[in-house]
Design an enzyme around this catalytic site. Structure first.
Site, PDB file in Angstrom:
ATOM      1  N   LEU A 314       3.310   4.503  -5.719  1.00  0.00           N
ATOM      2  CA  LEU A 314       3.932   5.566  -5.267  1.00  0.00           C
ATOM      3  C   LEU A 314       5.222   5.110  -4.914  1.00  0.00           C
ATOM      4  O   LEU A 314       5.680   6.249  -4.741  1.00  0.00           O
ATOM      5  CB  LEU A 314       2.939   6.893  -5.483  1.00  0.00           C
ATOM      6  N   CYS A 315       4.693   5.122  -3.501  1.00  0.00           N
ATOM      7  CA  CYS A 315       5.235   5.166  -2.485  1.00  0.00           C
ATOM      8  C   CYS A 315       6.186   3.798  -2.896  1.00  0.00           C
ATOM      9  O   CYS A 315       7.929   4.175  -2.046  1.00  0.00           O
ATOM     10  CB  CYS A 315       4.561   4.205  -0.792  1.00  0.00           C
ATOM     11  N   THR A 316       6.679   2.871  -3.472  1.00  0.00           N
ATOM     12  CA  THR A 316       7.372   1.564  -4.345  1.00  0.00           C
ATOM     13  C   THR A 316       8.656   2.726  -5.104  1.00  0.00           C
ATOM     14  O   THR A 316       9.400   2.462  -4.523  1.00  0.00           O
ATOM     15  CB  THR A 316       6.561   0.650  -4.388  1.00  0.00           C
TER      16      THR A 316
END
Length: 564
Positions: A314-316
């Site tokens: 999700l951070c990507t």
């Protein structure tokens, strides 16, 4: 002018002698390559012994078949034109001779129609390449025709499998499929036409096969496989699956394994074994697997190795998107849950997306917990898909990423696997091949995984998937679980249920002290810590659980290893 006419008339119809009548009925079947006249008579005997296909009144045909079979066994080299066959045939009354001739005609047509199978079913002197009980004979064609096969799925693989089964001599087929025909199916699912769009796949496929292959009966259902009981599955000799999801495969695998009955020595009863042949394709890659219970590993033994669709951190996708799929994932997982209102892809109300928390691991971390529920996504709604495509395209433009298309958006959101007709044809042929080898014993079945990779050439290989001793379906009925001592019995239950896709119904100690029993409503221990219920370090328990979708529970030895 000549007025003389012949007044002599024939009182006889000059019917051919009985043996010639029989030979004529057998027809071109006596001239098929690889097949002698004795082979043809062998098939005729087999069909007569089965009543010639007559539902009622086949007793006389069976009696004649027994006499003809005995004659063939005694004489060895008898042909259709021999005096012995002529004498036996002449003894029968005219009506019975006509019925016998009708069966002989079917035998001749069957040999001609399935002549490509004869080299496989008649080959002699190849004991090392067949099952020990295999006997080369045209009767194998009749035996094959008497088998009943279930095909689960009537899509890209299912259409090919149904065609292959019908053209290989299988006369009784059942097909199950929940889907209806879509226009996009027509480029590879060749049993369907434009006029069939919107109709059930199973129905259209069954009707097409019956029309194209006279004598083949295809029964169809548009129902979930879970809706059928044990008696339904027990009628089949083999099951071939062309499914598109793991959950259905797991259920079918467990169902067929559960039907096996064991004798007093613990050996499986052969008549209760129903193998599962499973096929799957993805673009130029494909696989065929044979689950020959209980001797081979089952599907669940290797289910953990099955790759799911693409997943991204999700951070990507939130802060550092690099490819088109990241942008689509952001629109799907982050922006869609924040929709407040939706009329169409141009008229909508979108909440501001929350800043990414440092410990964010789920989509819900992007959504304000106090906000109303988001709009429910319908993946078959063109407006919904267009909205996701537009948002992904905006995201891609912001980060200067190319490649976002509507088709790619559809593939990612719906997890569509590219399908290629030639791959479907190859894998379905491999699946049908294994079914035919098992049903006729004409060749050893493979053990137990066939893999095809066509993107870099015609590359195939086979290997054996080993049995998993901890498999919940076919393993050693023993489960080991590591858990914190401070965890509750209820948390232990939840951990087991989630990992093995089961419902635990009871826990008891080795001395049969009940800790939990759903049926008896003994549940008070579920909230207690394990360290208060079990000895320090862990213990062996007796556990009862059932697979999801099944009513019958099984007992297991549960080894609980408690950690501080």
């Amino acid at each position: 002018t000549h007025t003389h006419t012949h007044t002599h008339t024939h009182t006889s119809t000059h019917e051919p002698p009985p043996a010639a009548m029989l030979a004529s009925a057998l027809g071109s079947g006596t001239k098929v390559s690889y097949c002698s006249e004795k082979d043809t008579l062998d098939l005729l005997v087999s069909m007569l012994r089965n009543g010639g296909g007559e539902k009622n009144g086949g007793g006389a045909l069976k009696a004649f078949g027994e006499k003809l079979g005995k004659l063939l066994e005694e004489s060895g080299g008898t042909t259709v034109a021999s005096a012995e066959v002529e004498a036996l045939f002449s003894e029968q009354d005219e009506k019975l001779r006509d019925r016998i001739a009708s069966v002989a005609k079917k035998a001749g047509k069957r040999l001609k129609g399935f002549h490509s199978m004869l080299p496989l079913l008649l080959r002699k002197g190849h004991e090392d390449f067949t099952w020990p009980d295999f006997e080369p004979s045209p009767q194998n064609i009749e035996a094959l025709a008497s088998k009943k096969v279930l095909c689960v799925g009537a899509g890209g693989l299912g259409c090919e499998i149904l065609k292959n089964l019908a053209l290989s001599g299988i006369k009784n087929i059942v097909v199950i499929d929940l889907d209806t025909i879509d226009l996009s199916n027509l480029n590879r699912q060749f049993l369907f036409r434009r006029k069939d769009v919107g109709k059930p796949k199973a129905q259209v496929a069954a009707e097409f096969i019956e029309k194209r292959c006279p004598g083949v009966k295809v029964e169809w259902y548009m129902k979930k496989i879970q809706e059928f009981g044990d008696s339904f599955y027990r009628q089949f000799s083999v099951v071939i699956a062309g499914l598109d999801n793991i959950k259905a495969r797991l259920w079918l695998n467990a169902k067929l394994f559960s039907l096996i009955q064991f004798d007093e020595d613990g050996d499986p009863e052969p008549d209760t074994i129903i193998p599962l042949v499973d096929g799957g394709t993805e673009g130029f890659k494909g696989q065929a697997r044979l689950f020959f219970y209980p001797f081979y590993s089952c599907f669940e033994c290797s289910a953990a190795d099955v790759q799911a669709g693409p997943k991204f951190e999700l951070c990507t996708i939130s802060t550092m998107p690099r490819i088109a799929e990241h942008c689509i994932a952001y629109a799907l997982l982050v922006q869609w849950p924040n929709l407040e209102e939706f009329r169409n892809h141009k008229e909508y109300k979108l909440r501001a997306v929350k800043n990414l928390p440092k410990d964010a691991t789920e989509e819900k971390d992007f959504v304000d917990s106090k906000a109303p529920n988001s709009v429910k996504l319908d993946k078959d709604n063109p407006e919904h898909m267009t909205w996701l495509y537009e948002r992904a395209k905006q995201r891609a433009a912001e980060f200067k990423i190319s490649g976002v298309t509507y088709n790619l958006t559809m593939q990612y959101v719906k997890n569509i696997i590219p399908a290629i007709a030639s791959t479907n044809a190859l894998i379905s042929a491999a699946c049908t091949n294994e079914a035919i080898k098992y049903l006729t014993h004409c060749s050893p079945i493979f053990n137990n995984y066939f893999f095809y990779s066509g993107q870099t050439g015609c590359y195939t290989r086979t290997f054996e998937y080993k049995k998993n001793p901890n498999c919940f379906t076919c393993g050693a009925q023993k489960i080991t679980v590591e858990i914190k001592a401070s965890s509750t019995l209820g948390e232990l239950k939840d951990q087991i249920d989630k990992k093995y896709a089961v419902e635990t119904t009871a826990f008891a100690t080795q001395t049969m002290t009940t800790l939990f029993n759903k049926g008896l409503r003994i549940t008070e221990n579920l909230v207690k810590p394990l360290e208060d219920l079990l000895p320090k370090g862990g213990a062996k328990l007796v556990m009862s659980a059932r697979k999801l979708g099944f009513s019958q529970a099984s007992n297991f030895t549960l080894i609980v290893q408690m950690m501080d």
